[in-house]
Write a protein that holds these residues in place. Structure first.
Motif, PDB file in Angstrom:
ATOM      1  N   GLN A  13       0.836  -1.190   0.000  1.00  0.00           N
ATOM      2  CA  GLN A  13       0.000   0.000   0.000  1.00  0.00           C
ATOM      3  C   GLN A  13       0.870   1.239   0.000  1.00  0.00           C
ATOM      4  OE1 GLN A  13      -2.831   0.165   3.168  1.00  0.00           O
ATOM      5  NE2 GLN A  13      -3.639   2.131   2.520  1.00  0.00           N
ATOM      6  N   THR A  23       1.000  10.443   9.664  1.00  0.00           N
ATOM      7  CA  THR A  23       0.118   9.456   9.040  1.00  0.00           C
ATOM      8  C   THR A  23       0.926   8.283   8.502  1.00  0.00           C
ATOM      9  OG1 THR A  23      -1.520  11.138   8.482  1.00  0.00           O
ATOM     10  CG2 THR A  23      -1.581   9.102   7.194  1.00  0.00           C
ATOM     11  N   LYS A  26       2.035   6.050  11.343  1.00  0.00           N
ATOM     12  CA  LYS A  26       0.917   5.238  11.847  1.00  0.00           C
ATOM     13  C   LYS A  26       0.605   4.094  10.885  1.00  0.00           C
ATOM     14  CE  LYS A  26      -1.193   8.850  14.630  1.00  0.00           C
ATOM     15  NZ  LYS A  26      -2.339   9.767  14.785  1.00  0.00           N
ATOM     16  N   MET A  27       0.699   4.355   9.586  1.00  0.00           N
ATOM     17  CA  MET A  27       0.484   3.293   8.597  1.00  0.00           C
ATOM     18  C   MET A  27       1.537   2.205   8.756  1.00  0.00           C
ATOM     19  SD  MET A  27      -0.558   5.336   5.094  1.00  0.00           S
ATOM     20  CE  MET A  27      -0.618   3.858   4.096  1.00  0.00           C
ATOM     21  N   ARG A  29       3.242   1.464  11.455  1.00  0.00           N
ATOM     22  CA  ARG A  29       2.949   0.748  12.705  1.00  0.00           C
ATOM     23  C   ARG A  29       1.809  -0.255  12.497  1.00  0.00           C
ATOM     24  NH1 ARG A  29      -0.249   4.201  16.562  1.00  0.00           N
ATOM     25  NH2 ARG A  29      -1.775   3.594  15.000  1.00  0.00           N
ATOM     26  N   ASP A  30       0.731   0.194  11.898  1.00  0.00           N
ATOM     27  CA  ASP A  30      -0.451  -0.656  11.723  1.00  0.00           C
ATOM     28  C   ASP A  30      -0.185  -1.834  10.792  1.00  0.00           C
ATOM     29  OD1 ASP A  30      -1.729   1.120  13.407  1.00  0.00           O
ATOM     30  OD2 ASP A  30      -2.870   2.112  11.799  1.00  0.00           O
ATOM     31  N   LYS A  31       0.684  -1.643   9.817  1.00  0.00           N
ATOM     32  CA  LYS A  31       0.985  -2.698   8.849  1.00  0.00           C
ATOM     33  C   LYS A  31       2.196  -3.536   9.253  1.00  0.00           C
ATOM     34  CE  LYS A  31      -1.218  -0.620   4.951  1.00  0.00           C
ATOM     35  NZ  LYS A  31      -2.284  -1.566   5.140  1.00  0.00           N
ATOM     36  N   GLY A  32       2.923  -3.095  10.284  1.00  0.00           N
ATOM     37  CA  GLY A  32       4.103  -3.827  10.716  1.00  0.00           C
ATOM     38  C   GLY A  32       5.217  -3.798   9.690  1.00  0.00           C
ATOM     39  N   ASP A  51      10.990   4.194   8.106  1.00  0.00           N
ATOM     40  CA  ASP A  51      10.868   4.645   9.488  1.00  0.00           C
ATOM     41  C   ASP A  51      12.135   5.379   9.905  1.00  0.00           C
ATOM     42  OD1 ASP A  51      12.398   2.276   9.485  1.00  0.00           O
ATOM     43  OD2 ASP A  51      11.114   1.261  10.947  1.00  0.00           O
TER      44      ASP A  51
END
Length: 144
Positions: A13, A23, A26-27, A29-32, A51
């Motif tokens: 993505q 943002t 956070k993406m 983090r959420d997707k690892g 990162d």
């Protein structure tokens, strides 16, 4: 012949070029994941952000991740075409000392290849030799 399309993982993505680094973080983090491709309004690949980029080029320099955009930090883009052979993929990753590379088809992101994809036993069964994997991993630890 094994191609980038054969070994990539699809479903990568993009973060929109105009999204903030907050943002993007956070993406991640959420997707690892540790990196996100950056896409423009035309949905074509424009760059990649890691990162580490956010930490070293934004936060460590006292900049605000809630106002800086992904494209502000988008690093130089190295990518491969979906039909490139694995020798081309490995050579590009080795040459630029990168551990992940976007795969494009007609300028559009279709997947990503990471070190894990290269080392995955299932992928090796598709034709990557042990020699190719070892040479790639050795090259990633050579200091130039």
């Amino acid at each position: 012949m094994i191609t980038a399309r054969d070994i990539m993982h699809s479903g990568a993505q993009c973060v929109d070029a105009s999204e903030t680094l907050m943002t993007a973080a956070k993406m991640m983090r959420d997707k690892g994941v540790g990196a996100l491709p950056i896409c423009g309004p035309d949905k074509k690949l424009k760059g990649i952000i890691t990162d580490r980029d956010i930490v070293t080029r934004c936060i460590a320099e006292g900049k605000d991740p809630s106002t800086m955009t992904a494209m502000d930090l988008g690093s130089h883009l190295h990518c491969v075409r979906a039909d490139d052979d694995m020798d081309t993929v490995l050579k590009k990753m080795e040459q630029h000392q990168i551990r992940r590379i976007p795969v494009i088809d007609d300028g559009m992101l279709v997947g990503m290849i990471t070190e894990k994809d290269l080392a995955d036993g299932h992928k090796m069964a598709k034709g990557l030799s042990d020699r190719q994997i070892i040479e790639f991993m050795d090259s990633m630890f050579v200091t130039h």
